[in-house]
Design a protein around this motif. Structure first.
Motif, short mmCIF file in Angstrom:
data_model
loop_
_atom_site.label_atom_id
_atom_site.label_comp_id
_atom_site.label_asym_id
_atom_site.label_seq_id
_atom_site.Cartn_x
_atom_site.Cartn_y
_atom_site.Cartn_z
N PRO A 1 -20.67 15.10 -12.15
CA PRO A 1 -21.15 16.09 -11.33
C PRO A 1 -19.97 17.23 -11.11
CG PRO A 1 -21.72 14.05 -10.11
CD PRO A 1 -20.76 13.60 -11.33
N PRO A 2 -20.37 18.53 -11.00
CA PRO A 2 -19.12 19.35 -11.01
C PRO A 2 -18.36 19.26 -9.51
CG PRO A 2 -21.27 20.53 -10.50
CD PRO A 2 -21.57 18.92 -11.15
N ALA A 3 -17.09 19.48 -9.79
CA ALA A 3 -16.38 19.51 -8.47
C ALA A 3 -16.48 20.65 -7.62
CB ALA A 3 -14.80 19.34 -8.83
N ARG A 4 -16.18 20.67 -6.40
CA ARG A 4 -16.21 21.70 -5.42
C ARG A 4 -15.21 22.86 -5.91
NH1 ARG A 4 -14.82 20.53 0.63
NH2 ARG A 4 -14.39 22.93 0.60
N SER A 5 -15.39 24.03 -5.35
CA SER A 5 -14.27 25.16 -5.75
C SER A 5 -12.94 24.62 -5.49
CB SER A 5 -14.73 26.28 -4.77
OG SER A 5 -13.70 27.46 -4.79
N THR A 6 -12.05 25.20 -6.43
CA THR A 6 -10.44 24.84 -6.45
C THR A 6 -9.87 25.62 -5.66
OG1 THR A 6 -10.20 25.90 -8.38
CG2 THR A 6 -10.63 23.43 -8.33
N TYR A 7 -10.45 26.56 -4.97
CA TYR A 7 -9.68 27.73 -4.13
C TYR A 7 -8.94 27.10 -2.96
CZ TYR A 7 -8.87 31.59 -0.80
OH TYR A 7 -8.27 32.39 0.08
N SER A 8 -7.69 27.58 -2.87
CA SER A 8 -6.68 26.81 -2.02
C SER A 8 -6.60 27.11 -0.71
CB SER A 8 -5.39 26.91 -2.52
OG SER A 8 -5.07 28.21 -2.31
N GLY A 9 -7.42 28.27 -0.27
CA GLY A 9 -7.44 28.57 1.22
C GLY A 9 -6.33 29.71 1.57
N GLY A 10 -5.99 30.30 0.53
CA GLY A 10 -4.80 31.35 0.69
C GLY A 10 -3.59 30.55 0.74
N ASP A 11 -2.56 30.90 1.63
CA ASP A 11 -1.44 30.45 1.80
C ASP A 11 -1.23 29.28 2.71
OD1 ASP A 11 -1.68 31.23 4.13
OD2 ASP A 11 0.19 32.75 4.29
N CYS A 12 -2.59 28.63 2.77
CA CYS A 12 -2.52 27.44 3.92
C CYS A 12 -2.32 26.01 3.01
CB CYS A 12 -3.95 27.42 4.29
SG CYS A 12 -4.24 28.90 5.32
N GLY A 13 -2.45 26.27 1.55
CA GLY A 13 -2.38 25.04 0.79
C GLY A 13 -3.87 24.33 0.36
N ALA A 14 -3.72 23.89 -0.57
CA ALA A 14 -4.98 23.10 -1.05
C ALA A 14 -5.73 22.08 0.18
CB ALA A 14 -4.90 22.37 -2.50
#
Length: 296
Positions: free
Chosen positions: A274-287
């Motif tokens: 299955p595909p992973a969810r988005s890898t967007y880190s959340g800005g400067d908050c860290g993954a």
């Protein structure tokens, strides 16, 4: 009704209108979809469940990741409103708006149904569509739209001044409430904008209003999906029948729909994951971190 403009066009109106359109979301860089994988995977399918959706009602179903499911026209022309959720987390659900932005107003074979933010991943891929021959008609209409929101009792009261309790929104709410054993009020929060399966729709050429017309679907037609994640779904057999005249109506001729779930032969799916969810880190908050206000 559209009101006429109150302002005169400026001298450079023609030049302003002549600017070239730019595709908002070019999809060339989307994860590559391999059509041959899905064709191989659907070579040998074993039917493992069948669910009947009664006319003017809804039913729920589950599909394991890596399986296929079909929405089938069973007895007569009928459209359906589809909702999908992650089977393990109903906060992740089908995002019709982003699906529309990526794939267009109507979807067919090769298009994907994407989930909402912050998950933003394919939930299902359309692998076969017996109505793909329809294309676009002279009114600008096509089938399987991600434009409409679903017929609902609130809009019905607003426009018609009366209550109707078998709108697709209501049907989906009751079905989710029953299956998940939660209140109607809680279930309603999970119901979302739909894929209008088999529905023929578009925008009028003069006023650009959303329209519907008689669905071209006939018994035996189906729309087939590959479940990219574990799915919990709900489908309403619209009280408008084939939507040739009205929806939210007791006068339209309505028919049941069928949901068929198929298991693929593991020999054809190989090491698919299955595909992973988005890898967007959340800005400067860290993954993986929550958003926070910046102090600077």
């Amino acid at each position: 009704m559209k009101f006429p403009p109150k302002n005169l066009a400026p001298p450079d109106a023609a030049a302003r209108r002549a600017s070239r359109p730019v595709i908002c979301y070019p999809i060339n860089d989307l994860p590559v979809l391999d059509p041959s994988f899905y064709e191989r995977a659907r070579c040998e399918l074993a039917l493992i469940s069948k669910t009947t959706v009664p006319p003017r009602d809804a039913a729920t179903f589950e599909v394991a990741a890596g399986c296929f499911f079909r929405i089938v026209c069973a007895e007569g022309p009928q459209v359906g409103d589809l909702n999908l959720w992650n089977a393990d987390d109903m906060d992740e659900r089908f995002f019709s708006g982003k699906t529309r932005a990526l794939h267009g107003t109507h979807v067919s074979t090769g298009d994907r149904l994407w989930s909402n933010l912050p998950y933003m991943r394919p939930m299902a891929t359309i692998t076969h569509d017996t109505l793909d021959w329809y294309g676009w008609d002279d009114d600008g209409g096509s089938v399987h739209d991600v434009i409409g929101t679903r017929c609902d009792p609130y809009t019905n009261v607003l426009l018609n001044g009366c209550e109707y309790h078998h709108c697709c929104h209501s049907n989906l709410t009751r079905a989710v409430s029953k299956e998940k054993r939660i209140s109607l009020a809680e279930a309603e929060k999970h119901v979302h904008d739909v894929l209008n399966v088999f529905m023929c729709t578009g925008f009028t050429l003069d006023t650009h209003q959303y329209f519907m017309k008689a669905s071209p679907v006939r018994p035996g037609d189906y729309l087939e999906f590959f479940a990219e994640t574990d799915l919990f779904g709900a489908l309403s057999a619209c009280p408008g029948g084939d939507c040739s005249a009205s929806h939210s109506s007791e006068n339209a001729q309505c028919f049941p729909l069928t949901i068929e779930v198929y298991k693929a032969d593991p020999a054809y799916t190989g090491d698919w994951q299955p595909p992973a969810r988005s890898t967007y880190s959340g800005g400067d908050c860290g993954a993986g971190s929550r958003w926070r206000l910046r102090s600077d």
